[in-house]
Scaffold this motif. Structure first.
Motif, mmCIF file in Angstrom:
data_model
loop_
_atom_site.group_PDB
_atom_site.id
_atom_site.type_symbol
_atom_site.label_atom_id
_atom_site.label_comp_id
_atom_site.label_asym_id
_atom_site.label_seq_id
_atom_site.Cartn_x
_atom_site.Cartn_y
_atom_site.Cartn_z
ATOM 1 N N ARG A 1 0.830 -1.198 0.000
ATOM 2 C CA ARG A 1 0.000 0.000 0.000
ATOM 3 C C ARG A 1 0.870 1.256 0.000
ATOM 4 N NH1 ARG A 1 -4.961 1.526 3.992
ATOM 5 N NH2 ARG A 1 -5.228 3.441 2.823
ATOM 6 N N HIS A 2 1.926 1.204 0.801
ATOM 7 C CA HIS A 2 2.849 2.339 0.818
ATOM 8 C C HIS A 2 3.510 2.525 -0.528
ATOM 9 C CE1 HIS A 2 3.302 4.216 4.749
ATOM 10 N NE2 HIS A 2 2.730 3.116 5.193
ATOM 11 N N LEU B 1 10.031 7.662 6.994
ATOM 12 C CA LEU B 1 9.103 8.078 8.048
ATOM 13 C C LEU B 1 8.439 6.854 8.671
ATOM 14 C CD1 LEU B 1 7.732 10.497 9.422
ATOM 15 C CD2 LEU B 1 5.935 10.297 7.713
ATOM 16 N N LEU B 2 8.004 5.950 7.800
ATOM 17 C CA LEU B 2 7.344 4.727 8.274
ATOM 18 C C LEU B 2 8.285 3.906 9.138
ATOM 19 C CD1 LEU B 2 4.837 2.764 7.823
ATOM 20 C CD2 LEU B 2 6.274 1.690 6.103
ATOM 21 N N LEU B 3 9.508 3.728 8.646
ATOM 22 C CA LEU B 3 10.457 2.900 9.376
ATOM 23 C C LEU B 3 10.865 3.541 10.693
ATOM 24 C CD1 LEU B 3 12.715 1.608 6.480
ATOM 25 C CD2 LEU B 3 10.761 0.507 7.553
ATOM 26 N N CYS C 1 0.747 6.450 9.980
ATOM 27 C CA CYS C 1 1.076 7.198 8.755
ATOM 28 C C CYS C 1 -0.154 7.462 7.900
ATOM 29 C CB CYS C 1 2.058 6.401 7.906
ATOM 30 S SG CYS C 1 3.749 6.616 8.401
ATOM 31 N N MET C 2 -1.030 6.465 7.846
ATOM 32 C CA MET C 2 -2.138 6.538 6.900
ATOM 33 C C MET C 2 -3.338 7.294 7.446
ATOM 34 S SD MET C 2 -1.631 4.653 4.109
ATOM 35 C CE MET C 2 -0.388 3.564 3.485
ATOM 36 N N SER D 1 -7.379 7.435 2.054
ATOM 37 C CA SER D 1 -8.080 8.500 2.772
ATOM 38 C C SER D 1 -7.911 9.822 2.031
ATOM 39 C CB SER D 1 -7.518 8.622 4.182
ATOM 40 O OG SER D 1 -6.209 9.105 4.119
ATOM 41 N N VAL D 2 -8.710 10.805 2.447
ATOM 42 C CA VAL D 2 -8.681 12.095 1.766
ATOM 43 C C VAL D 2 -7.308 12.738 1.891
ATOM 44 C CG1 VAL D 2 -9.744 14.357 1.645
ATOM 45 C CG2 VAL D 2 -11.133 12.391 2.207
ATOM 46 N N SER D 3 -6.695 12.650 3.069
ATOM 47 C CA SER D 3 -5.371 13.279 3.230
ATOM 48 C C SER D 3 -4.355 12.645 2.301
ATOM 49 C CB SER D 3 -4.841 13.148 4.647
ATOM 50 O OG SER D 3 -5.842 12.999 5.558
#
Lengths: 419, 640
Positions: A253-254, A266-268, A294-295, B592-594
């Protein structure tokens, strides 16, 4: 823990990687180009173009590091770093150039002469040089596109003019993320630019992306504690990845959303910050949790903090949007809609006075969940100012689902218009 | 003494408002009002006469120079630091030797001997200056000449050169011909290699001392040799040099340096750099001749004039003028035309149009003043008759940037040449042909006059000729490759800089692939194609191909929304609805929107999309910066 420091340097871009990944040809081209300037005194100009986070600065810094390792070059080359966000006009840029070249005290017998004197002095200084005797100057222009907005593009014209004439050897290196940057240059400036562009467009496949994640997470060879090194690097082996399909999903997804390194780092970083002395290994759940953080939608948190009244107003606005197909509304319309709801379900929610509702409405405006459509100059009473909702239906519905102790009537009211 | 005289004169003027009476007679040495109050001009008065209208009293003088009046680059010829009271007998003939009698300030003592004078107010003369060199002054010249005989300023001190009456038409191009290999250089190079051969036979110890000088002179000569194509020989010289010098010694490094210099001169890459000054400017012969004739006639007549030159960037405007000036300077060095000064300003190289005055004044007199003051000084300089004035040739590059609301900078620049005593030739350069009509008000355009010239963009044949002449007969390009470059550039812009840049890049690419066994070392079609591709191909399509899945999906959503609306513009909110639908079709988790906004911003930063300010959040309008067909093509290529 020393590996904590190691990672923070790696993920916060404080340390350069040993070798830029996936941009070997660009690296070779740039290195060759700058070497020609640094060693042979051949002037050059080049643009490095790539989306944000694609590694433009990293590539350049790697090349500079490699270039400055040569002893002769190190003593000779004068790098000048400029950034379009800091040097917002040519006057400031010139001062910065004089400062970085340590020429402040030479200009006009005072610390800084006037703008005109400064320019004349700098051009004179560059003109006196020649390719064999003068020290090469590398002008590095970060956010190159912003320099193109300076008046008359004087700085760019002059730098590129020097790079095209037999004066002191210079290399002008521009970094930008705009693909149309050449269209910004004035025709005379454009003619003087060599039209060399190095594009950093990564065509990373998902497999390579996963490899990258692993290599970014693994400890370096020279890590002092060998036992810990083995355990750590073992914990991020392939089998651990593939045994968690959820984890691969998250990374996919990332990857789908953006391939750049900055968002990956950033994720890591978020995942790593969950490692502690009592839990000295990174677990797939850490990555899942980090990814969730993050999401997350930026407005979701604001919506959770609203009062019931404010939430009701937002629902009323949503209905108005549905009815009038996104046309702007004013407070009076929202209030009417809200009153209609109260008449139907008067038992479930307290009957607020109009000033209280107004206050809630203003609060929403301050939170920038709604935005005024009128120009500020028009003097319209607050109740009749036209507004638009800055929320998507999905965001509202999601917020309602998660809102603690939301009255059922309110939820039903929100759902009702969908049917 | 003259200081006192000056003082009294000023005192008289300021206190009583009348001139002090000083009497001067022919044969006396006099001081004449100049630009510098502290150091007035010095001359010997030859005779007085009245001008045609008998209103003004004029004087005929023989000029003397102070060292400060000698051009900067010639001062070193003196070879010693001058005495402050030393002056030089002027043997040039570019200066007017008529002056207004009113400009005489007073008298001064001048002696001719070898010892500097003791008293402060006496000047002494020992040498003469003929605009080229200092010579010992012939004492005969200092004898009191009868006032009736006019002086002979042009003395045959220099060897007779080409006759000054030679037609200018033949002059320019002839002088610009390529230098033929100088036989003395060849001979010297030969002798050098001989000496080296003998040295290598035995005396290694003495070599260390002489190697430095030897190699420095060698480097020059090798460079010349390479230029004329004697590659084989110089390679041989280099080869046997390397066995001569002990590796690692100082001379060895010098030797490496020398080889480097030699190698550089023969590399085509360097010849193709825009900065390298070509021996001649091909394809601009007609323009060169026209400008040459224009400037030369003005310099000869001692008049002024303006010329406007236009042409798109990279057509050789500035280069041609520099070449003209170089040739004229050469001619004046040979004393075929009077000396003149060349000054260059560039509208792009100043911060404000009014800085033009400051720069002109600084280049003329080395004074640093404010813009207003500089304008006043220049005005005075160009409108008043002044002795010893030589013609000034002023090149104004990028004229359009000197535009101000009142246009007074342009007005002055074009007005000065029309003054009687200005002796100013103004050459202006800009890009557009109709600049005078477009931006100048009538009185400025009228003063600019109609002497115009336009540089046409280079045709492909001319571009081809330019590259060939730059390469100087070194065969580096295949014929077809050369054709391709020149035709491509001619079709695009006719910009010679572009052409050279492409060639340089192609040469680099060729060098990198040189290891390939089939390569001939020549730049081929494929290399040129690669260079052209790098420089001109639009990167949008590649960028779309390399974008992440969500970004590509967003672009599709934009197009879908445009089609639905029938407009080329939509808000983010509208596009996002499409985006969500599309990701459902594709079987992807909705974002998502963001995240959607982040995707949109990333596309906006690359300028694949054009966005409104981000504070509008979901309401910002989205437009495509690429054609829909391009996006669809790129996306299709990704899927296949």
């Amino acid at each position: 823990m020393s590996h904590g420091q190691h990672y923070s340097e790696r993920f916060c871009h404080q340390r350069l990687p040993e070798k830029p990944v996936g941009m070997e040809s660009q690296h070779k081209h740039l290195l060759e180009l700058l070497r020609r300037t640094a060693v042979h005194g051949e002037s050059n100009s080049v643009l490095i173009v790539g989306p944000r986070g694609s590694g433009k600065t990293m590539l350049l810094n790697c090349v500079l590091r490699e270039l400055l390792e040569v002893k002769d070059v190190n003593k000779n080359v004068l790098p000048v770093h400029l950034n379009g966000l800091l040097q917002t006009d040519d006057r400031i840029a010139l001062k910065e150039i004089t400062r970085q070249l340590n020429l402040e005290n030479v200009v006009g017998d005072k610390v800084f002469g006037s703008f005109a004197e400064n320019l004349a002095f700098l051009l004179e200084a560059l003109k006196k040089g020649d390719r064999s005797s003068s020290r090469p100057v590398l002008f590095i222009l970060d956010e190159f596109d912003l320099f193109a907005h300076h008046k008359n593009q004087t700085l760019l014209y002059n730098l590129l003019d020097v790079s095209q004439s037999a004066q002191a050897p210079v290399a002008v290196i521009g970094l930008t993320c705009r693909l149309d940057v050449l269209e910004l240059l004035e025709k005379r400036v454009k003619s003087r630019f060599s039209h060399r562009q190095i594009h950093l467009l990564s065509s990373l496949s998902f497999i390579q992306y996963l490899d990258n994640v692993r290599s970014q997470l693994s400890l370096p060879q020279d890590f002092p504690d060998t036992k810990f090194y083995d355990e750590w690097n073992d914990s991020i082996k392939v089998r651990h990845f593939s045994s968690y399909p959820q984890l691969v999903d998250v990374l996919q997804r990332h990857y789908n959303s953006s391939k750049d390194f900055r968002s990956l780092h950033l994720l890591l970083m978020l995942a790593l910050s969950r490692v502690s002395a009592s839990k000295p290994a990174i677990k797939p759940t850490d990555l899942l949790e980090a990814s969730r953080v993050c999401m997350v939608d930026s407005k979701a948190n604001i919506l959770h903090g609203l009062s019931i009244l404010e939430l009701c107003l937002i629902i009323a606005m949503k209905h108005l949007n549905d009815i009038y197909e996104g046309e702007p509304f004013n407070f009076q319309m929202v209030h009417n809609e809200f009153k209609k709801f109260l008449q139907r379900k008067s038992h479930s929610i307290h009957n607020f006075d109009k000033p209280v509702v107004m206050k809630a409405f203003e609060h929403l405006q301050q939170l920038e969940l709604i935005k005024s459509m009128d120009s500020s100059t028009a003097k319209i009473q607050k109740e009749y100012q036209l507004m638009k909702l800055l929320l998507d239906h999905s965001q509202i519905m999601e917020a309602l689902q998660k809102y603690p102790q939301c009255p059922t009537d309110v939820k039903q009211w929100a759902m009702s218009a969908f049917g | 003494m003259f200081v006192g005289l000056l003082l009294s004169r000023y005192l008289n003027m300021s206190v009583e408002g009348q001139e002090a009476v000083t009497t001067v007679t022919p044969g006396q040495y006099i001081l004449i009002e100049g630009n510098d109050d502290e150091y007035p001009f010095v001359a010997k008065l030859l005779k007085f006469f009245g001008d045609e209208s008998h209103k003004q009293k004029k004087a005929l003088v023989q000029w003397f120079l102070r060292l400060s009046e000698v051009p900067q680059n010639k001062k070193l010829l003196l070879g010693r630091s001058p005495h402050p009271q030393e002056i030089f007998y002027y043997l040039g003939r570019a200066c007017d030797n008529e002056i207004n009698a009113e400009s005489i300030l007073g008298t001064v003592h001048v002696r001719q001997d070898n010892s500097p004078p003791g008293t402060k107010d006496t000047l002494y003369v020992k040498l003469s200056w003929d605009t080229k060199a200092f010579n010992v002054l012939d004492p005969v010249l200092m004898q009191d000449t009868p006032a009736s005989t006019p002086p002979k300023p042009a003395l045959p001190l220099f060897p007779p050169c080409a006759s000054p009456t030679a037609t200018p038409v033949s002059r320019g191009p002839v002088r610009r011909a390529l230098p033929t290999p100088d036989p003395t250089v060849m001979r010297r190079a030969g002798s050098v290699s001989d000496t080296r051969a003998t040295m290598s036979a035995g005396k290694r110890s003495t070599l260390e001392i002489s190697a430095n000088d030897l190699l420095l002179c060698l480097s020059q000569e090798w460079a010349t040799l390479m230029g004329v194509g004697a590659t084989k020989e110089s390679e041989l010289i280099m080869m046997d040099c390397s066995c001569l010098f002990p590796v690692g010694s100082r001379s060895y490094f010098i030797y490496l340096d020398v080889i480097f210099v030699v190698l550089l001169t023969c590399l085509p890459v360097l010849r193709l750099h825009v900065s390298s000054v070509p021996e001649s400017l091909p394809c601009r012969e007609q323009e060169f001749q026209d400008i040459y004739n224009f400037v030369e006639s003005k310099v000869m007549d001692g008049t002024g004039g303006c010329m406007y030159i236009s042409g798109v960037p990279g057509t050789g405007k500035t280069a041609t003028i520099h070449e003209v000036i170089r040739c004229l300077q050469h001619a004046s060095d040979m004393d075929e035309i009077p000396t003149f000064r060349f000054i260059e300003i560039n509208g792009m190289k100043m911060t404000d149009p009014h800085q033009a005055y400051v720069q002109i004044l600084q280049k003329l007199t080395d004074q640093k003043v404010t813009a207003d003051h500089a304008a006043a000084l220049l005005e005075k300089r160009f409108s008043n008759p002044a002795p010893k004035k030589e013609t000034t040739v002023l090149l104004v590059d990028e004229l359009d940037l000197l535009w101000t609301r009142k246009q007074n900078v342009m007005y002055n620049l074009f007005d000065w040449p029309t003054r009687r005593h200005a002796r100013l030739v103004v050459l202006t350069i800009a890009n557009t042909m109709d600049l005078p009509e477009r931006i100048m008000i009538n009185r400025v355009a009228s003063r600019l006059g109609l002497t115009r010239m336009s540089f046409q963009p280079y045709s492909f044949k001319q571009l081809q000729q330019i590259i060939t002449s730059r390469l100087n007969k070194v065969k580096a390009f295949e014929e077809d490759a050369l054709q391709l470059v020149s035709r491509k550039v001619a079709a695009l812009s006719g910009d010679a800089r572009r052409c050279l840049d492409i060639c340089r890049r192609a040469t680099e690419i060729c060098e990198h692939s040189a290891s390939h066994p089939s390569s001939t070392g020549l730049v081929r079609m494929s290399h040129v194609m690669e260079a052209l591709d790098e420089m001109f191909s639009s990167s949008y399509i590649t960028a779309i191909g390399c974008a992440s899945l969500q970004e590509q999906l967003f672009l599709r959503a934009v197009i879908a929304e445009f089609r639905r609306l029938g407009l080329e513009e939509a808000t983010f909110q509208q596009v996002f609805v499409q985006h969500r639908a599309l990701s459902r079709v594709e079987g992807l988790q909705p974002i998502s929107v963001s995240e959607g906004l982040a995707v949109c911003q990333r596309l906006g930063a690359c300028r694949l999309l054009l966005l409104e300010a981000s504070r509008l959040d979901m309401l910002q309008r989205v437009r495509l910066n690429v054609s829909q067909d391009d996006v669809l093509y790129a996306l299709k290529a990704v899927r296949d």
